[in-house]
Scaffold this active site. Structure first.
Site, PDB file in Angstrom:
ATOM      1  N   ALA A 134       0.767  -1.194  -0.137  1.00 25.46           N
ATOM      2  CA  ALA A 134      -0.002  -0.020   0.133  1.00 25.46           C
ATOM      3  C   ALA A 134       1.031   1.258   0.009  1.00 25.46           C
ATOM      4  O   ALA A 134       2.160   1.220   0.370  1.00 25.46           O
ATOM      5  CB  ALA A 134      -0.917   0.010   1.172  1.00 25.46           C
ATOM      6  N   ASP A 135       0.535   2.225  -0.638  1.00 21.78           N
ATOM      7  CA  ASP A 135       0.922   3.615  -0.476  1.00 21.78           C
ATOM      8  C   ASP A 135      -0.193   4.640  -0.627  1.00 21.78           C
ATOM      9  O   ASP A 135      -1.272   4.545  -1.363  1.00 21.78           O
ATOM     10  CB  ASP A 135       1.891   3.736  -1.725  1.00 21.78           C
ATOM     11  CG  ASP A 135       2.758   5.057  -1.541  1.00 21.78           C
ATOM     12  OD1 ASP A 135       3.597   4.873  -0.892  1.00 21.78           O
ATOM     13  OD2 ASP A 135       2.387   6.143  -2.263  1.00 21.78           O
ATOM     14  N   THR A 136      -0.055   5.751   0.166  1.00 20.45           N
ATOM     15  CA  THR A 136      -0.802   7.090   0.376  1.00 20.45           C
ATOM     16  C   THR A 136      -0.115   8.273   0.029  1.00 20.45           C
ATOM     17  O   THR A 136       0.838   8.549   0.374  1.00 20.45           O
ATOM     18  CB  THR A 136      -1.290   6.827   1.939  1.00 20.45           C
ATOM     19  OG1 THR A 136      -1.910   5.772   2.293  1.00 20.45           O
ATOM     20  CG2 THR A 136      -2.449   7.850   2.139  1.00 20.45           C
TER      21      THR A 136
END
Length: 188
Positions: free
Chosen positions: A60-62
């Site tokens: 995941a990456d935000t």
């Protein structure tokens, strides 16, 4: 914390993937970065070998976006103040890209990628409020220089979409995507 809250059994493996990227859209950017992170961990697991029958990896990456600007983690306190000043009194979007990588016992992989978008409105912040918040150190490892789940909660006026996405992982969407793929995360 979010995976544990959802009741998923998991182990955290940190990716050493390169996070340098320039793309046209924030959604595409977080998808590519989540793919890189998941692929890097998959390669490490393959190199080390694994005994399990199968493995499900979640990368995941935000990031935060406003006015066409993409805001990752601040470089320093001055950068954090710049970001918070930009977000002050305005609506912005938080994007989280998620990639599933499936490894079977022979190391063969399949993947599935998506992103979630949530809109957040921050109240107008005074310079002393920004200074006080940055002095806590909390903004320094957060996309957009704030943590909605921490001390910045008092500055949030509204949210449209998944709160957990803003924290950093859209667990409801993860569950929904796994269901679409015919996977029960409680059996992994």
């Amino acid at each position: 914390e979010l995976m544990a809250q959802a009741g998923f059994a998991f182990e955290v493996l940190v990716s050493e993937a390169d996070e340098t990227i320039e793309t046209e859209t924030p959604g595409e950017m977080v998808e590519v970065l989540s793919e890189r992170k998941a692929a890097a961990v998959a390669e490490e697991i393959k190199r080390q070998g694994f005994a399990e029958e199968s493995v499900l990896l979640v990368g995941a990456d935000t990031m935060v976006a406003i006015d066409g600007k993409k805001l990752g983690k601040p470089k320093d306190e001055a950068d954090a103040k710049r970001m918070l000043t930009l977000l002050s009194g305005r609506k912005h979007a938080v994007y989280t890209g998620v990639t599933f990588v499936f490894l079977d016992k022979n190391g063969r992989a399949g993947a599935h990628t998506f992103y979630e978008k949530t809109e957040v409105t921050m109240k107008p912040l005074s310079e002393p409020e920004i200074d006080r918040y940055v002095a806590t150190g909390e903004p320094m490892d957060k996309a957009g220089a704030y943590g909605i789940q921490g001390k910045c909660a008092i500055y949030i006026e509204g949210i449209e979409g998944d709160y957990n996405n803003v924290v950093g992982l859209p667990v409801a969407r993860i569950y929904k995507e796994l269901q679409k793929l015919g996977i029960d995360p409680y059996l992994w």
